[in-house]
Design a protein around this motif. Structure first.
Motif, short mmCIF file in Angstrom:
data_model
loop_
_atom_site.label_atom_id
_atom_site.label_comp_id
_atom_site.label_asym_id
_atom_site.label_seq_id
_atom_site.Cartn_x
_atom_site.Cartn_y
_atom_site.Cartn_z
N PRO A 117 0.83 -1.21 0.00
CA PRO A 117 0.00 0.00 0.00
C PRO A 117 0.86 1.25 0.00
N ALA A 118 0.33 2.32 -0.57
CA ALA A 118 1.04 3.60 -0.59
C ALA A 118 1.01 4.24 0.80
N PRO A 259 -0.03 -0.28 6.36
CA PRO A 259 1.26 -0.49 5.70
C PRO A 259 2.33 -0.86 6.73
N VAL A 260 3.23 -1.75 6.34
CA VAL A 260 4.29 -2.22 7.24
C VAL A 260 5.63 -1.66 6.77
N LYS A 261 6.33 -1.05 7.70
CA LYS A 261 7.70 -0.59 7.45
C LYS A 261 8.66 -1.53 8.16
N VAL A 262 9.83 -1.77 7.56
CA VAL A 262 10.83 -2.61 8.20
C VAL A 262 12.18 -1.93 8.07
N ALA A 263 12.99 -2.02 9.13
CA ALA A 263 14.32 -1.41 9.13
C ALA A 263 15.39 -2.48 8.94
N LEU A 264 16.39 -2.13 8.15
CA LEU A 264 17.57 -2.97 7.92
C LEU A 264 18.81 -2.16 8.27
N ALA A 310 6.52 -5.14 1.83
CA ALA A 310 6.94 -4.06 2.72
C ALA A 310 6.66 -2.72 2.04
N ALA A 311 5.90 -1.87 2.72
CA ALA A 311 5.57 -0.56 2.14
C ALA A 311 6.78 0.36 2.12
N GLU A 366 10.56 4.96 -4.24
CA GLU A 366 9.52 5.45 -3.33
C GLU A 366 9.29 4.50 -2.17
N ARG A 367 9.86 3.31 -2.20
CA ARG A 367 9.67 2.35 -1.10
C ARG A 367 10.92 2.16 -0.28
#
Length: 499
Positions: A117-118, A259-264, A310-311, A366-367
């Protein structure tokens, strides 16, 4: 300890360290063999290096393990070490084999890509980490030490993720994270997911640093036992036979519609973290060679995260602040990734930029996002790094990323206006609450910061978040769950007012 004629107990595991000293890899071999043992398990260490006579007893005292007995015949030495105390030993523990250096997992089935999703304008989100329940931290330690099976650990983490996401949704966020509940810290956890890499306690690094007394003082600044903070050690060529964080996104998407954000951890952070003399140079000739494999595994992970839906994938590079700001401090501040040596700031920044762009090349801009702060290991603002984005902004502007998520609430970060130098087509995430401050900001004050950001960058470009995560280190959260929820709630209420 005086030597004896024979060991009073038979070891469960034994290995020969040859002529390695503690500063040249012996402690890492010890860690490989002792970690899988149960409390009370016995490890025999054979060595021909004379310095081990003094260094190994000191390591045992520092780590809380017991040196049971010591034998010597000519140059050959033999030490019997108990994991923990000898009185913890079960009557007849079964032998434990040393772990294999690399056990590739079975091939994973191909993913069916999921649409992401945006993320709307003025979206509210956390940076990443969330305070873990005490039972989650206990499970994490048991898992890392080999006392808890993988399936049981993941089931426990699933419950913790449900609680973390529920708290974020209660606060009114637009984008959720899984709270990094499965990680011991925001960066070092990768060592438990990559082949030929292992987490070792920071205490094991004492023989490897130039000034161990200063290093011990830095560890004490964490306010937690140094043995509870672990650092990646590279024993061979890095490989990715299972996801680093894609499984986190898979589960998070089952418990939320947001929307799900993930950190690396970013490639520069991982390179600085993993490249340590006398460890990684056994597998790589240079840190540039190591960084090439890090870029490769991160690109593999990024591709899977895009397919997983992942958004937003956020690359964490807080050590960039250490590059440009630490010289002004009387001593090096603690920051994972800042323990190894570095070159001049301009060289380090160019190296970091090139690594980031190598990872990002070809992925939907954009992601993707980049997060930079000035360290988040203690609520004591006086020991944190300080300085505006002036020495960093030119480098940040050259990173081909879709959003910048930046510490901005604290005066230590300088003025927001300087961020106007970032690309006009990138979104700007502005830290509008300080996770280190126990006081929850007034909605009026947060609204004013948001309005200022909108004036500078335009409503469509602005994203809102705290300055950093709420629990960078699992054992040392910056704040409690209630405070974290209230601070996100203050941002959500302020956005509602601005909207």
């Amino acid at each position: 300890m005086d030597q004896t004629a024979s060991h009073p107990h038979a070891p469960d595991v034994a290995f020969d360290g040859g002529d390695l000293d503690c500063g040249n890899g012996l402690l890492l071999l010890i860690r490989r063999h002792i970690d899988p043992l149960p409390r009370g398990g016995l490890l025999e260490i054979r060595s021909t290096e004379i310095s081990v006579d003094d260094d190994l007893p000191a390591w045992c005292r520092l780590t809380g393990n017991e040196l049971v007995s010591f034998l010597k015949e000519g140059k050959q030495r033999s030490f019997l070490v108990c994991k923990g105390r000898l009185e913890e030993r079960a009557p007849a523990p079964p032998p434990v084999a040393a772990p294999a250096m690399s056990v590739p997992a079975a091939p994973r089935p191909a993913r069916v890509p999921v649409a992401a999703p945006a993320i709307p304008a003025l979206a509210v989100m956390g940076i990443g980490s969330w305070p873990r329940p005490r039972w989650m931290i206990d499970a994490m330690h048991a898992y890392v030490e080999g006392r808890l099976p993988e399936a049981a650990f993941q089931e426990t983490a699933d419950d913790a993720v449900r609680l973390a996401i529920a708290a974020q949704e209660k606060a009114g966020v637009d984008v959720v994270t899984d709270g990094e509940q499965r990680r011991d810290s925001y960066a070092s956890f990768v060592a438990s997911r990559l082949d030929n890499c292992q987490l070792i306690p920071l205490t094991d690094l004492l023989p490897l640093v130039d000034h161990p007394e200063e290093f011990e003082a830095e560890l004490r600044a964490l306010d937690i036992p140094a043995g509870d903070v672990r650092h990646p050690a590279v024993f061979g060529r890095l490989a990715r036979s299972r996801p680093l964080v894609a499984h986190e996104v898979d589960f998070a998407r089952t418990v939320t519609q947001k929307p799900v954000k993930v950190a690396l951890p970013g490639p520069y952070l991982l390179t600085r973290t993993m490249w340590m003399e006398c460890i990684s140079d056994r597998a790589y000739d240079s840190r540039e060679e190591l960084s090439a494999d890090i870029v490769r595994v991160l690109r593999e992970e990024l591709a899977e995260l895009m397919d997983a839906g992942a958004a937003l994938v956020q690359l964490d590079e807080p050590v960039l602040s250490e590059v440009v700001f630490s010289g002004a401090k009387s001593k090096r501040s603690f920051m994972c990734g800042a323990l190894s040596e570095s070159l001049a700031p301009e060289q380090e920044l160019a190296f970091a930029r090139d690594l980031l762009n190598a990872v990002l090349d070809g992925f939907p801009r954009e992601r993707t996002a980049l997060h930079v702060c000035r360290g988040n290991w203690t609520p004591d603002e006086s020991v944190a790094l300080s300085g505006s984005y002036a020495p960093l902004v030119a480098t940040l502007a050259q990173v081909r990323v879709g959003a910048y998520l930046l510490e901005m609430c604290t005066p230590r970060a300088g003025e927001m206006e300087i961020l106007k130098a970032l690309p006009d087509d990138a979104r700007i995430g502005v830290g509008v609450v300080n996770q280190k401050d126990p006081h929850v900001e007034e909605v009026d004050a947060v609204s004013a910061r948001i309005a200022h950001a909108i004036d500078l960058f335009g409503r469509e470009r602005v994203l809102l978040h705290p300055d950093c995560g709420f629990a960078t280190f699992a054992d040392n959260p910056i704040c409690c769950t209630g405070s974290a929820t209230d601070k996100l709630g203050a941002i959500a209420a302020a956005v509602a007012r601005v909207r």
